[in-house]
Structures are given as C-alpha cells and as structure tokens.
Design an enzyme around this catalytic site. Structure first.
Site, PDB file in Angstrom:
ATOM      1  CE  LYS A   1      -4.352 -19.692   1.072  1.00  0.00           C
ATOM      2  NZ  LYS A   1      -3.162 -20.546   0.885  1.00  0.00           N
TER       3      LYS A   1
ATOM      4  CE1 TYR B   1       8.862  12.646   2.601  1.00  0.00           C
ATOM      5  CE2 TYR B   1       7.127  11.087   2.066  1.00  0.00           C
ATOM      6  CZ  TYR B   1       7.656  12.056   2.908  1.00  0.00           C
ATOM      7  OH  TYR B   1       6.981  12.427   4.037  1.00  0.00           O
TER       8      TYR B   1
END
Length: 361
Positions: A35, A255
């Site tokens: 899956k 950042y």
C-alpha cells in the site's frame, strides 16, 4: 548536469526480506503489503520483483489494486480498507480482488451484490485497537451472515495489533486471547501478524501473515530486536554537495538563524529539501553522511536545500556524495530526530525524486 538527488531501491533486499518473513512463519502464507506505493518504494516495481514467489499482495484501496492488475500482477490482492461504496463492487468483481469487510454496511453491500465471480473476503474483528472491525460480540453473527451468501467465496478471519512493536506489553496477548476466544468455533483461515508480530509473537502467525515495513528493511520494533538485526535498508536516498563555504564562529546558518556556529565551521549545502520529502522538522544534529562519514545537519531545512557540518570531513568538496538515509544513516534515526517515523519519510518522497531500481530479475 542533472540535480544529484535520487532514491536507489535494492530489489534483492526486498526479496530477501519476503523470504525471511516466510521462514519466520513457515506454515503460513504471506501477503506482501505494498500500500501507499509500497511505502514509497514503488508498488509496481516491488510487486513485479516479488511476483514469482509472493502468495499475494495487500493494498489500501481499489485504485492501488487496479494499478497492480494493469501492470500484470495476477496474484490475490487484498483491499485492507475494504469497500468505500457499492459502486466499487463491479471493479472488485472484474479484477478478482479480495475486500476486507469491517462493518455492517460493507457486509450488506456484498449480500446484495450479484457478481459474475464469487468474491473472497477477509472479515475483520476489532480485538482492541478500536479503529476498524466488528465488535467481538458481533463477529460470529457477521461471519454467519457472510458465509450464507452464495456469491461469497473463501472467508479469512483477521484482526490487527495495536502494540505488537512493544513485545513486553501485555496488550498484544490480550488482543490475541480475544480473537482466539471468539473464533474458536469458526472454521476458517486466520490472519493476525503484521511485521512486528512476525518478529515478536510466533503464536499469532496463523494461516496468513502480512509483512509490511520489514520488507523494506526497517525494523517495526520500538527497541532493538534480535530478529530485526538481519534487515537491511532497501532504499538509499542520496544526493551531493553543491556548495562548500567557511563560516566564522558566532554566525547563523539558514532561515531564522536557528543554528549559530560554535566555532569556525565548514558548511556544506546539499541538494535536497522538504519539497522532496526530506523532513522539514529535522533538528540540528540530525544524522547525515558525507563521503561515507557520519556528520550532522545544521540549520533549518529549506524547500530545496539542507546545510551540513563538514568539520571533520577531510577535503569535502562540491560533488561529494551525501547519504540522507540508507545503509549509513538509519531512516529510523533521522525520523526520531524529526519527530516522525520512517514510514512517513518513505511515503513522503516527492515525485520529483528520481528512483533507480537495482537487482531487477
């Protein structure tokens, strides 16, 4: 020159792990769980690699199953989430799929169906996880209702463990006892064991097992386990340095200036970021390998780039290889440094990450 980021998938490792799962439960058949695009490893490629030996496959939904059928996979395919609406029944009939039945509405849709072929089903009990499945008091009546339908073929009885990754916890034994008590008078094959139970609970192996994450070389256990030691990562996510610079002590990186250099630091920039699926919340100190040597992430993860501490990596230069997870950097260790699990790292890989398969039969 192309961006150096890529995921390498070792299909031989996947095959080895499926065979290992079969050895752990030699009397059981095993559904390879593919899956979520085989946990990010590529469902079609993984299913094809296992097609000659897998007893069947398990996916979440019809869409995932049809992708396998269209690629030539003819083995049984289990739909773990079952049927979402009666409109799916013609597709299930045509593709000869096996749905899990975990609710009365699903059972009623099957009772009213008039398929061309008999539909095999897996009937799910909620033995304590409280996510999906019939309550223990409803399970025998649900089995009887399903078994009397002429359009229904083989029925497998199943449940799912909530804490099999904690072998010392008594909850798995409680679930197993509940399942065994309810099913003791029902004559049908049974399935309980996921990857964790395959490794830690031989009593649960029954007639069908459902190996998932272990196929991809990651231990499902919360703590080291002797049987999990033989697993090796099937996926290596790798890139390269694209910039190297010297940064003075006291200077911030990236950042927000989250990381501030404690000393003069050689900083490498590697081509990967959260847009590729690398975890944005990876902390300073998260593991990464450069030229085969372990080092650490420094600074906040950007959309397309990360920054790496190169102090101690002799002669590191642009173009040098960087492993983000694989044989050198444990996906589980990176996941722990990012507040997540390895499953999410794999399934979050973006489609812009090229995938290279090795060991194609």
């Amino acid at each position: 020159m192309a961006r150096p980021l890529r995921a390498r998938i070792d299909l031989d490792a996947v095959r080895e792990h499926y065979r290992f799962a079969k050895r752990l439960a030699p009397r059981a058949r095993a559904l390879a769980v593919v899956k979520a695009n085989a946990y990010g490893h590529g469902a079609i490629a993984i299913a094809r690699a296992l097609a000659r030996e897998a007893d069947g496959f398990a996916v979440a939904c019809v869409e995932e199953a049809l992708e396998l059928r269209e690629s030539g996979i003819s083995a049984p395919i289990l739909l773990l989430d079952g049927i979402f609406s009666p409109a799916e029944l013609p597709l299930i009939d045509d593709a000869r799929l096996t749905p899990v039945v975990h609710s009365w509405p699903q059972l009623e849709w099957l009772r009213q169906a008039r398929p061309r072929h008999r539909i095999d089903c897996w009937l799910k009990m909620d033995s304590g996880m409280h996510r999906m499945g019939f309550a223990p008091t409803d399970f025998a009546p649900a089995y009887a209702a399903l078994a009397e339908c002429r359009q229904i073929g083989t029925i497998v009885l199943m449940s799912h463990f909530a804490r099999a990754d904690e072998p010392e916890h008594p909850f798995t034994a409680r679930q197993l006892h509940c399942f065994e008590q309810v099913c003791q008078h029902l004559s049908a094959p049974r399935s309980l064991a996921n990857s964790a139970a395959l490794l830690s609970c031989a009593r649960s192996h029954a007639d069908w097992t459902r190996p998932g994450i272990m196929l991809y070389g990651v231990s499902p256990m919360l703590h080291p386990h002797p049987l999990a030691a033989s697993l090796r990562p099937a996926m290596t996510l790798e890139t390269a340095l694209i910039s190297v610079r010297e940064v003075d002590a006291g200077e911030p990186i990236g950042y927000g200036g989250r990381f501030v250099c404690e000393r003069p630091t050689r900083v490498g920039v590697a081509a990967v970021g959260y847009a590729d699926g690398y975890p944005r919340h990876a902390i300073d100190g998260a593991p990464v390998a450069v030229k085969g040597q372990l080092t650490r992430l420094i600074g906040r993860v950007s959309m397309d780039l990360i920054t790496i501490d190169l102090n101690g990596i002799a002669n590191a230069a642009i173009g040098d290889p960087v492993e983000l997870w694989g044989r050198q950097v444990s996906a589980t260790a990176l996941a722990q440094a990012s507040g997540t699990i390895a499953y999410q790292l794999f399934t979050n890989l973006n489609r812009r990450v090229p995938v290279v398969y090795e060991g194609i039969a």
